[in-house]
Write a protein that holds these residues in place. Structure first.
Motif, PDB file in Angstrom:
ATOM      1  N   PRO A 107       0.793  -1.228   0.000  1.00  0.00           N
ATOM      2  CA  PRO A 107       0.000   0.000   0.000  1.00  0.00           C
ATOM      3  C   PRO A 107       0.824   1.275   0.000  1.00  0.00           C
ATOM      4  O   PRO A 107       0.393   2.297  -0.544  1.00  0.00           O
ATOM      5  CB  PRO A 107      -0.825  -0.115   1.291  1.00  0.00           C
ATOM      6  N   ASP A 108       2.033   1.229   0.593  1.00  0.00           N
ATOM      7  CA  ASP A 108       2.801   2.470   0.692  1.00  0.00           C
ATOM      8  C   ASP A 108       3.630   2.759  -0.546  1.00  0.00           C
ATOM      9  O   ASP A 108       3.959   3.909  -0.834  1.00  0.00           O
ATOM     10  CB  ASP A 108       3.714   2.437   1.933  1.00  0.00           C
ATOM     11  N   VAL A 109       3.981   1.725  -1.311  1.00  0.00           N
ATOM     12  CA  VAL A 109       4.776   1.913  -2.522  1.00  0.00           C
ATOM     13  C   VAL A 109       4.571   0.710  -3.429  1.00  0.00           C
ATOM     14  O   VAL A 109       4.352  -0.407  -2.961  1.00  0.00           O
ATOM     15  CB  VAL A 109       6.270   2.095  -2.177  1.00  0.00           C
ATOM     16  N   ASP A 110       4.630   0.936  -4.727  1.00  0.00           N
ATOM     17  CA  ASP A 110       4.460  -0.140  -5.701  1.00  0.00           C
ATOM     18  C   ASP A 110       5.691  -1.050  -5.688  1.00  0.00           C
ATOM     19  O   ASP A 110       6.825  -0.577  -5.838  1.00  0.00           O
ATOM     20  CB  ASP A 110       4.256   0.479  -7.088  1.00  0.00           C
ATOM     21  N   GLY A 111       5.463  -2.350  -5.513  1.00  0.00           N
ATOM     22  CA  GLY A 111       6.569  -3.292  -5.502  1.00  0.00           C
ATOM     23  C   GLY A 111       7.378  -3.282  -6.782  1.00  0.00           C
ATOM     24  O   GLY A 111       8.594  -3.486  -6.769  1.00  0.00           O
ATOM     25  N   LEU A 112       6.733  -3.023  -7.915  1.00  0.00           N
ATOM     26  CA  LEU A 112       7.447  -2.975  -9.192  1.00  0.00           C
ATOM     27  C   LEU A 112       8.381  -1.775  -9.247  1.00  0.00           C
ATOM     28  O   LEU A 112       9.469  -1.839  -9.833  1.00  0.00           O
ATOM     29  CB  LEU A 112       6.455  -2.935 -10.352  1.00  0.00           C
ATOM     30  N   THR A 113       7.968  -0.665  -8.639  1.00  0.00           N
ATOM     31  CA  THR A 113       8.833   0.513  -8.579  1.00  0.00           C
ATOM     32  C   THR A 113      10.054   0.231  -7.723  1.00  0.00           C
ATOM     33  O   THR A 113      11.187   0.588  -8.081  1.00  0.00           O
ATOM     34  CB  THR A 113       8.068   1.720  -8.003  1.00  0.00           C
TER      35      THR A 113
END
Length: 221
Positions: free
Chosen positions: A57-63
């Protein structure tokens, strides 16, 4: 010691993985953090292997994956997931993920899977990726894939074949009577010539060209 970082938005998951992995004598969990802290922690702690939640939820895993793969001497990154998310898995493959693990993977298997990653191998769960891998193999012109494989030397093709079987760099070195460093150099050359970011992508490209059949680590030999 194999330095490992666990990245997940749930503290319970992070703690559980840490306890399981640190029970092994040759593995040290140097960081267990949520996604927003992953890149800085990787820069400071320099893990060899990262287990990364694919969706947080806090950051995109792909990013986070892209940022980790962009670091000098990037770690091997395996994505953690609880269910089949085709679009995320396909994108992660193209971004250089070294594999995928279900969060309910048998705890007894985790240390072995981490060792495989640390030695340059791949870990793919067919439960998560079979549909996606098949779709990946059907994308792009087959002729382009064949042309890409033509760039490889005979020795590089042999290394690619072995890597596609799920062998680690040490396994390949033993099979081909080479040093581990030489195998690593061959793998780097293969990735550069095929213009891909990981040995998973290299194996999939070779399969699309009809050169070999990819082997998943969770299949019995």
């Amino acid at each position: 010691m194999i330095r490992v970082m666990v990245v997940d938005d749930e503290a319970l998951i992070r703690t559980g993985f840490q306890h399981i992995l640190e029970a092994a004598d040759d593995i040290e969990v140097v960081a267990a953090v949520p996604g927003g802290q992953a890149v800085r922690a990787a820069q400071e702690r320099r893990p060899a292997v990262v287990l990364l939640d694919i969706r947080m939820p806090d950051v995109d895993g792909l990013t986070v994956l892209a940022d980790l793969r962009g670091l000098p001497n990037p770690p091997m990154v395996a994505m953690l997931t609880t269910f089949d998310m085709d679009e995320y898995v396909a994108a992660a493959l193209r971004s250089g993920a070294a594999g995928f693990l279900l969060k309910d993977t048998d705890p007894e298997q985790l240390p072995s899977l981490v060792r495989t990653l640390a030695d340059g191998g791949t870990v793919l769960s067919s439960q998560v990726t079979r549909t996606v891998v098949e779709g990946y193999l059907n994308t792009g012109p087959q002729q382009d894939a064949i042309h890409s494989l033509d760039r490889l030397t005979e020795r590089e093709r042999a290394v690619l074949t072995a890597a596609s079987e799920g062998l680690t760099n040490a396994d390949i070195a033993a099979r081909m009577h080479l040093s581990t460093g030489t195998v690593k150099d061959h793998v780097s050359a293969i990735l550069a010539k095929l213009e891909v970011g990981s040995r998973v992508q290299a194996a999939l490209l070779a399969e699309r060209a009809g050169f070999l059949r990819p082997t998943r680590d969770d299949e019995e030999p």
